[in-house]
Design a protein around this motif. Structure first.
Motif, PDB file in Angstrom:
ATOM      1  N   ALA A 142       0.629  -0.948   0.180  1.00 27.30           N
ATOM      2  CA  ALA A 142       0.366  -0.131  -0.090  1.00 27.30           C
ATOM      3  C   ALA A 142       1.417   1.174   0.379  1.00 27.30           C
ATOM      4  CB  ALA A 142      -0.679  -0.283   0.956  1.00 27.30           C
ATOM      5  N   ASP A 194       2.875   4.614   1.599  1.00 34.11           N
ATOM      6  CA  ASP A 194       2.605   5.723   2.386  1.00 34.11           C
ATOM      7  C   ASP A 194       1.767   5.989   2.822  1.00 34.11           C
ATOM      8  OD1 ASP A 194       5.629   5.539   2.417  1.00 34.11           O
ATOM      9  OD2 ASP A 194       5.359   7.319   1.412  1.00 34.11           O
ATOM     10  N   ASP A 195       0.298   5.802   1.846  1.00 39.38           N
ATOM     11  CA  ASP A 195      -1.450   5.767   2.420  1.00 39.38           C
ATOM     12  C   ASP A 195      -1.782   5.046   3.623  1.00 39.38           C
ATOM     13  OD1 ASP A 195      -1.009   7.997   0.695  1.00 39.38           O
ATOM     14  OD2 ASP A 195      -1.276   6.746  -1.233  1.00 39.38           O
ATOM     15  N   ARG A 208      -8.481   8.949   8.476  1.00 40.85           N
ATOM     16  CA  ARG A 208      -8.827   9.424   7.600  1.00 40.85           C
ATOM     17  C   ARG A 208      -9.944   9.777   6.717  1.00 40.85           C
ATOM     18  NH1 ARG A 208      -3.432   7.118   5.007  1.00 40.85           N
ATOM     19  NH2 ARG A 208      -1.927   8.040   5.731  1.00 40.85           N
ATOM     20  N   VAL A 219      -0.381   2.646   8.756  1.00 44.31           N
ATOM     21  CA  VAL A 219       0.897   2.951   8.090  1.00 44.31           C
ATOM     22  C   VAL A 219       1.691   1.826   8.828  1.00 44.31           C
ATOM     23  CG1 VAL A 219       2.412   4.618   7.251  1.00 44.31           C
ATOM     24  CG2 VAL A 219       0.157   5.297   7.442  1.00 44.31           C
TER      25      VAL A 219
END
Length: 94
Positions: free
Chosen positions: A28, A30-31, A67, A74
């Motif tokens: 995935a 850095d998101d 988010r 992460v």
């Protein structure tokens, strides 16, 4: 010689569900990924995955992110995780 940090990372990744979570987070980037998606990828209920997430956050392998009102994670210890997964793959322990 292994550092205490890499030894801890390896110990955490020796659990197949945690290794699956870390593999997904490596892909995935850095998101990161939402907690529910990580749980599903690891074959766990969200409740059971939360236990693993908590331990990996405490060990500074993962970082919790929020988010759009969704909890996600992460990978923090990317290099150590990559090394531990590589060792698991080459040794057949995975």
């Amino acid at each position: 010689m292994a550092t205490q940090e890499s030894a801890l990372t390896f110990a955490l990744l020796a659990v197949p569900a945690r290794a699956a979570i870390c593999r997904a987070l490596l892909e995935a980037g850095d998101d990161g990924l939402p907690a529910d998606q990580l749980a599903q990828l690891a074959g766990l209920t969200l409740h059971r995955a939360a236990h693993h997430f908590g331990e990996m956050v405490q060990a500074e392998v993962l970082v919790l992110v929020i988010r759009d009102r969704r909890v996600g994670y992460v990978l923090k210890a990317r290099r150590e995780v990559r090394e531990a997964l590589s060792y698991l793959d080459s040794s057949g322990l995975d």
